[in-house]
Motif scaffolding. Structure first.
Motif, PDB file in Angstrom:
ATOM      1  N   THR A 111      -5.775 -50.513 -26.767  1.00 62.05           N
ATOM      2  CA  THR A 111      -5.958 -51.649 -25.863  1.00 62.05           C
ATOM      3  C   THR A 111      -7.373 -52.218 -25.988  1.00 62.05           C
ATOM      4  N   GLY A 124      -5.311 -43.259 -24.973  1.00 58.90           N
ATOM      5  CA  GLY A 124      -6.768 -43.174 -24.987  1.00 58.90           C
ATOM      6  C   GLY A 124      -7.393 -43.274 -26.365  1.00 58.90           C
ATOM      7  N   SER A 125      -6.612 -43.671 -27.368  1.00 53.34           N
ATOM      8  CA  SER A 125      -7.152 -43.691 -28.731  1.00 53.34           C
ATOM      9  C   SER A 125      -7.893 -44.995 -29.052  1.00 53.34           C
ATOM     10  N   GLU A 143       1.954 -52.438 -26.071  1.00 54.39           N
ATOM     11  CA  GLU A 143       3.061 -51.578 -25.627  1.00 54.39           C
ATOM     12  C   GLU A 143       4.230 -52.409 -25.095  1.00 54.39           C
ATOM     13  N   ALA A 164     -15.040 -45.831 -27.252  1.00 52.98           N
ATOM     14  CA  ALA A 164     -13.603 -46.124 -27.159  1.00 52.98           C
ATOM     15  C   ALA A 164     -13.061 -46.519 -28.524  1.00 52.98           C
TER      16      ALA A 164
HETATM   17  N1  LIG Z   1     -13.493 -50.096 -18.687  1.00 51.16           N
HETATM   18  C1  LIG Z   1     -13.652 -48.863 -19.185  1.00 51.16           C
HETATM   19  N2  LIG Z   1     -14.668 -48.082 -18.798  1.00 51.16           N
HETATM   20  C2  LIG Z   1     -14.857 -46.860 -19.329  1.00 51.16           C
HETATM   21  N3  LIG Z   1     -14.061 -46.302 -20.265  1.00 51.16           N
HETATM   22  C3  LIG Z   1     -13.033 -47.041 -20.700  1.00 51.16           C
HETATM   23  C4  LIG Z   1     -12.775 -48.358 -20.189  1.00 51.16           C
HETATM   24  N4  LIG Z   1     -11.675 -48.840 -20.820  1.00 51.16           N
HETATM   25  C5  LIG Z   1     -11.282 -47.872 -21.681  1.00 51.16           C
HETATM   26  N5  LIG Z   1     -12.096 -46.792 -21.604  1.00 51.16           N
HETATM   27  C6  LIG Z   1     -11.974 -45.561 -22.397  1.00 51.16           C
HETATM   28  O1  LIG Z   1     -11.848 -45.910 -23.758  1.00 51.16           O
HETATM   29  C7  LIG Z   1     -10.933 -45.060 -24.419  1.00 51.16           C
HETATM   30  C8  LIG Z   1      -9.853 -45.893 -25.093  1.00 51.16           C
HETATM   31  O2  LIG Z   1      -9.056 -46.517 -24.108  1.00 51.16           O
HETATM   32  P1  LIG Z   1      -7.863 -47.524 -24.449  1.00 51.16           P
HETATM   33  O3  LIG Z   1      -7.346 -48.034 -23.174  1.00 51.16           O
HETATM   34  O4  LIG Z   1      -8.355 -48.495 -25.458  1.00 51.16           O
HETATM   35  O5  LIG Z   1      -6.814 -46.548 -25.133  1.00 51.16           O
HETATM   36  P2  LIG Z   1      -5.303 -46.824 -25.529  1.00 51.16           P
HETATM   37  O6  LIG Z   1      -5.152 -46.355 -26.911  1.00 51.16           O
HETATM   38  O7  LIG Z   1      -4.935 -48.217 -25.216  1.00 51.16           O
HETATM   39  O8  LIG Z   1      -4.528 -45.831 -24.563  1.00 51.16           O
HETATM   40  P3  LIG Z   1      -3.056 -45.960 -23.876  1.00 51.16           P
HETATM   41  O9  LIG Z   1      -2.071 -45.525 -24.913  1.00 51.16           O
HETATM   42  O10 LIG Z   1      -3.131 -44.971 -22.765  1.00 51.16           O
HETATM   43  O11 LIG Z   1      -2.872 -47.365 -23.425  1.00 51.16           O
HETATM   44  C9  LIG Z   1     -10.420 -44.099 -23.359  1.00 51.16           C
HETATM   45  O12 LIG Z   1     -11.152 -42.900 -23.455  1.00 51.16           O
HETATM   46  C10 LIG Z   1     -10.706 -44.805 -22.073  1.00 51.16           C
HETATM   47  O13 LIG Z   1     -10.920 -43.899 -21.028  1.00 51.16           O
END
Ligand SMILES: Nc1ncnc2c1ncn2[C@@H]1O[C@H](COP(=O)(O)OP(=O)(O)OP(=O)(O)O)[C@@H](O)[C@H]1O
Ligand SMILES: [Mg+2]
Length: 295
Positions: free
Chosen positions: A42, A38-39, A151, A17
């Motif tokens: 979070t 998904g980058s 966000e 992640a």
């Molecule tokens: N608890 C988890 N179990 C498995 N994979 C996870 C988990 N949490 C996040 N991921 C994966 O980690 C990657 C990054 O997720 P993250 O939520 O940090 O992205 P993001 O940049 O916040 O996205 P968004 O803009 O959609 O909020 C993604 O591929 C997500 O599917």
């Protein structure tokens, strides 16, 4: 630097992640963590808040007393959870009890986030934007040095977005550091001073917003006599490009020259510029370029 991460990494089984993330966040900056869905934004915020366990690497907060840093950080990670039938004031009183701070802080903070007039109304009657503002108020109760927002304008209408942005700017002016995640370039460009771009968990860019926002050598100008100005631009050695737009001439100053030299040249020809502005640069184009380079 208020925060430094060193090769921070989070793996979920086969998914990485966040990968090898080393970033520095300047004190009192508004730092944008920018990237598509998904980058890893979070996940990164979760790790630096100690709510998500890191797989690898480290991070260091430069605040408060050692081991006590968390108290100096306010965060809104998920959609805010308040008691629906309680008013803003009643909800914040509960937060004050948990955080062991005085109720006296509630009114000024409600004023700051623009909820003072609605403070006796039940949370369930609030709009999404008001709920978000109450969450910010709640995070401010502990007088945090750092405010972390995931966000912050998601789902809000244009007016709500502007309100939240103004609140963020005000909080930054109080000298707090703000770290916010966003997938909106426009948002980062409008409120952040510094930013980094994540893509599929990898850091692909980091920099200062202002430097990106202004393409240094491109200017727009106008003079009373535009025919004379046009002729002068055609013959000038200071510019590499020029074009006539509806109301202005747009010029690109050569690298080895400067806008000052051009102005001097024009005034020596008795052409007096009555409008001059630096053209703002579109971060979006830059962002798309950055992402394209990764493919
Ligand atoms: N608890 C988890 N179990 C498995 N994979 C996870 C988990 N949490 C996040 N991921 C994966 O980690 C990657 C990054 O997720 P993250 O939520 O940090 O992205 P993001 O940049 O916040 O996205 P968004 O803009 O959609 O909020 C993604 O591929 C997500 O599917
Ligand atoms: Mg996210």
């Amino acid at each position: 630097m208020i925060l430094q991460t060193d090769h921070l990494e989070k793996r979920y089984g086969k998914i990485t992640a966040v990968n090898n993330l080393s970033i520095s966040i300047p004190r009192k900056s508004v730092f944008g963590l920018l990237g598509p869905n998904g980058s890893g934004k979070t996940t990164t915020l979760g790790m630096i808040l100690d709510v998500i366990e890191k797989s690898e690497g480290s991070f260091t907060w430069n605040i408060g007393e050692k081991g006590n840093e968390r108290k100096k950080i306010g965060a809104i990670l998920e959609s805010p959870n308040f008691y629906p039938y309680l008013s803003a004031v009643e909800n914040l009183k509960l937060v004050c009890k948990i955080k062991e701070v005085s109720y006296d802080l509630i009114d000024p903070i409600l004023k700051q986030v623009g909820l003072f007039d609605r403070k006796e109304d039940a949370f369930k009657t609030y709009s999404l934007g008001m709920k978000q503002r109450l969450a910010i108020a709640s995070a401010l109760l502990s007088d945090p040095e750092v405010l972390i927002l995931d966000e912050p304008t998601n789902g809000l209408d244009p007016k709500g977005i502007v309100e939240i942005r103004e609140i963020i700017r005000e909080i930054a002016e109080e000298g707090r550091t703000i770290i916010l995640a966003s997938h909106l370039l426009d948002e980062v460009q409008k409120v952040c001073t510094h930013f980094c771009v994540l893509n599929k968990g990898n850091l692909i860019y980091s920099g200062v917003v202002e430097e990106l926002s202004k393409e240094k050598n491109r200017f727009q100008l106008r003079a009373e006599n535009s025919d004379l100005l046009k002729l002068a631009l055609e013959n000038s050695n200071q510019i590499s490009e020029w074009s006539e737009e509806e109301l202005f001439f747009s010029v690109l100053i050569k690298k080895d020259s400067s806008i000052e030299v051009l102005m001097q040249e024009l005034s020596s020809k008795n052409i007096f510029v009555n409008h001059l502005s630096q053209k703002t640069f579109n971060l979006e184009k830059k962002f798309i370029e950055i992402l394209d380079q990764q493919l």
